[in-house]
Design a protein around this motif. Structure first.
Motif, PDB file in Angstrom:
ATOM      1  N   CYS A  11      39.744  57.796  35.027  1.00 54.21           N
ATOM      2  CA  CYS A  11      39.265  56.633  35.762  1.00 54.21           C
ATOM      3  C   CYS A  11      40.447  55.924  36.419  1.00 54.21           C
ATOM      4  N   GLY A  12      40.157  55.023  37.363  1.00 54.15           N
ATOM      5  CA  GLY A  12      41.256  54.249  37.919  1.00 54.15           C
ATOM      6  C   GLY A  12      40.981  53.670  39.287  1.00 54.15           C
ATOM      7  N   THR A  13      41.958  52.940  39.797  1.00 59.87           N
ATOM      8  CA  THR A  13      41.908  52.335  41.121  1.00 59.87           C
ATOM      9  C   THR A  13      43.335  52.053  41.572  1.00 59.87           C
ATOM     10  N   ARG A  14      43.471  51.596  42.806  1.00 59.02           N
ATOM     11  CA  ARG A  14      44.813  51.288  43.316  1.00 59.02           C
ATOM     12  C   ARG A  14      45.446  50.118  42.577  1.00 59.02           C
ATOM     13  N   GLY A  15      44.663  49.053  42.338  1.00 60.24           N
ATOM     14  CA  GLY A  15      45.222  47.826  41.790  1.00 60.24           C
ATOM     15  C   GLY A  15      45.852  46.990  42.892  1.00 60.24           C
ATOM     16  N   TRP A  16      46.522  45.920  42.484  1.00 64.19           N
ATOM     17  CA  TRP A  16      47.175  45.027  43.444  1.00 64.19           C
ATOM     18  C   TRP A  16      48.159  44.151  42.684  1.00 64.19           C
ATOM     19  N   LYS A  17      48.980  43.398  43.420  1.00 58.90           N
ATOM     20  CA  LYS A  17      49.847  42.414  42.773  1.00 58.90           C
ATOM     21  C   LYS A  17      48.984  41.402  42.041  1.00 58.90           C
ATOM     22  N   CYS A  18      49.508  40.797  40.994  1.00 60.43           N
ATOM     23  CA  CYS A  18      48.721  39.941  40.115  1.00 60.43           C
ATOM     24  C   CYS A  18      49.110  38.467  40.259  1.00 60.43           C
ATOM     25  N   PRO A  19      48.171  37.556  39.989  1.00 62.78           N
ATOM     26  CA  PRO A  19      48.492  36.126  40.006  1.00 62.78           C
ATOM     27  C   PRO A  19      49.664  35.807  39.081  1.00 62.78           C
ATOM     28  N   PHE A  41      52.579  36.615  45.232  1.00 66.07           N
ATOM     29  CA  PHE A  41      51.114  36.549  45.238  1.00 66.07           C
ATOM     30  C   PHE A  41      50.691  35.319  46.038  1.00 66.07           C
ATOM     31  N   LYS A  42      49.978  35.562  47.142  1.00 65.87           N
ATOM     32  CA  LYS A  42      49.545  34.479  48.030  1.00 65.87           C
ATOM     33  C   LYS A  42      48.030  34.363  48.024  1.00 65.87           C
ATOM     34  N   LYS A  43      47.542  33.343  48.679  1.00 66.76           N
ATOM     35  CA  LYS A  43      46.103  33.080  48.707  1.00 66.76           C
ATOM     36  C   LYS A  43      45.337  34.287  49.227  1.00 66.76           C
ATOM     37  N   GLU A  44      45.877  34.939  50.271  1.00 68.98           N
ATOM     38  CA  GLU A  44      45.187  36.078  50.862  1.00 68.98           C
ATOM     39  C   GLU A  44      45.156  37.295  49.939  1.00 68.98           C
ATOM     40  N   GLU A  86      44.290  37.147  46.794  1.00 66.06           N
ATOM     41  CA  GLU A  86      43.263  36.930  45.764  1.00 66.06           C
ATOM     42  C   GLU A  86      42.023  37.786  46.000  1.00 66.06           C
ATOM     43  N   LYS A  87      41.599  37.888  47.268  1.00 67.99           N
ATOM     44  CA  LYS A  87      40.406  38.673  47.583  1.00 67.99           C
ATOM     45  C   LYS A  87      40.622  40.152  47.260  1.00 67.99           C
ATOM     46  N   ILE A  88      41.782  40.686  47.645  1.00 66.85           N
ATOM     47  CA  ILE A  88      42.085  42.094  47.372  1.00 66.85           C
ATOM     48  C   ILE A  88      42.195  42.338  45.875  1.00 66.85           C
ATOM     49  N   TYR A  89      42.860  41.429  45.182  1.00 67.41           N
ATOM     50  CA  TYR A  89      43.018  41.512  43.723  1.00 67.41           C
ATOM     51  C   TYR A  89      41.654  41.582  43.032  1.00 67.41           C
ATOM     52  N   ASN A  90      40.747  40.694  43.396  1.00 68.27           N
ATOM     53  CA  ASN A  90      39.414  40.663  42.777  1.00 68.27           C
ATOM     54  C   ASN A  90      38.612  41.920  43.118  1.00 68.27           C
ATOM     55  N   ARG A  91      38.765  42.386  44.349  1.00 72.56           N
ATOM     56  CA  ARG A  91      38.051  43.603  44.742  1.00 72.56           C
ATOM     57  C   ARG A  91      38.541  44.811  43.956  1.00 72.56           C
ATOM     58  N   GLU A  92      39.846  44.881  43.701  1.00 77.12           N
ATOM     59  CA  GLU A  92      40.388  46.001  42.940  1.00 77.12           C
ATOM     60  C   GLU A  92      39.957  45.955  41.471  1.00 77.12           C
ATOM     61  N   ILE A  93      39.795  44.763  40.935  1.00 75.49           N
ATOM     62  CA  ILE A  93      39.248  44.636  39.577  1.00 75.49           C
ATOM     63  C   ILE A  93      37.834  45.208  39.537  1.00 75.49           C
ATOM     64  N   GLU A  94      37.038  44.907  40.574  1.00 81.24           N
ATOM     65  CA  GLU A  94      35.679  45.441  40.655  1.00 81.24           C
ATOM     66  C   GLU A  94      35.696  46.962  40.776  1.00 81.24           C
ATOM     67  N   ARG A  95      36.650  47.490  41.533  1.00 80.57           N
ATOM     68  CA  ARG A  95      36.737  48.943  41.688  1.00 80.57           C
ATOM     69  C   ARG A  95      37.089  49.628  40.367  1.00 80.57           C
ATOM     70  N   LEU A  96      37.957  49.005  39.590  1.00 77.53           N
ATOM     71  CA  LEU A  96      38.281  49.565  38.273  1.00 77.53           C
ATOM     72  C   LEU A  96      37.046  49.563  37.380  1.00 77.53           C
TER      73      LEU A  96
END
Length: 235
Positions: free
Chosen positions: A121-129, A134-137, A139-149
């Protein structure tokens, strides 16, 4: 059959992108990787490659790099990295594999695979808060990658596995982020092993390895492994 993993191949057979500017370890790295892979991996094995596979910008330019991967022993499961600009929709990627007759490569994107009796299993992931950049923009990618995982792990629910293994490109946690939604999802689903790449050079010094909140973390970027695929499951 054994399972191996190695991230960040950064292949550049179709474009001029020298990697030795990132340190001496990258000198002649594609030949080094090929030789080590052939010595280590059998045709019945599976190798997970979580991201930064090719420097190609478009899918049309990735042929030489994919031909290089196709010629190596074993089945390969590829997921996305931050430099995989060629990545497109799952349907287009799978169509490309079929058209070019690449039969040993599969793509992991919101899905999972069985290797022996292990779910991959897995996903790309992203930088974390909490990280400096880590900037405001983000946050959306971060949350989407959590959903993908979550989607990837859930897709393995009906598989008869002895263990579910998670592979990410970005680290699921850093010293500055403390924890993350990726860690929360893995804990929720009882994941106990996670492998990640992305970190190179001085960045390796900040890698978190070993047990973290009940999850064993392991860095698998190619230069960190000296371009030798890491055995995850040996038979």
């Amino acid at each position: 059959m054994s399972i191996f993993a190695i991230a960040d191949l950064h292949l550049a057979l179709g474009i001029d992108k020298p990697m030795d500017v990132f340190g001496g370890r990258w000198s002649n790295y594609m030949e080094k990787l090929k030789n080590n892979w052939i010595e280590t991996v059998a045709h019945t094995d599976t190798v997970i490659i979580p991201g930064d596979v090719s420097w190609a910008t478009y899918i049309e330019n990735v042929y030489e790099d994919f031909r290089y991967i196709e010629a190596l022993p074993g089945k390969k499961i590829i997921s996305k990295g931050n430099h995989d600009y060629w990545w497109t929709t799952s349907s287009k990627l799978n169509k490309y594999l079929k058209e070019k007759e690449f039969t040993t490569i599969s793509f992991m994107h919101n899905n999972s695979f069985m290797a022996e009796n292990f779910s991959i299993c897995g996903t790309r992931g992203w930088k974390c808060p909490g990280e400096d950049d880590f900037k405001k923009e983000d946050e959306k990618i971060y949350n989407r990658e959590i959903e993908r995982l979550e989607l990837s792990i859930k897709s393995s629910a009906n598989q008869e596995q002895s263990e579910r293994l998670v592979f990410m490109h970005y680290p699921p946690v850093t010293a500055k982020s403390q924890s993350s939604g990726f860690i929360d999802v893995m804990k929720k689903h009882g994941i106990t092993r996670c492998f990640y790449g992305h970190l190179h050079g001085d960045g390796i010094k900040g890698a978190i390895e070993g047990e973290y909140e009940g999850i064993e973390l392991k860095l698998i970027s190619a230069d960190y492994l000296n371009f030798v695929p890491l055995p995850i499951v040996s038979r």
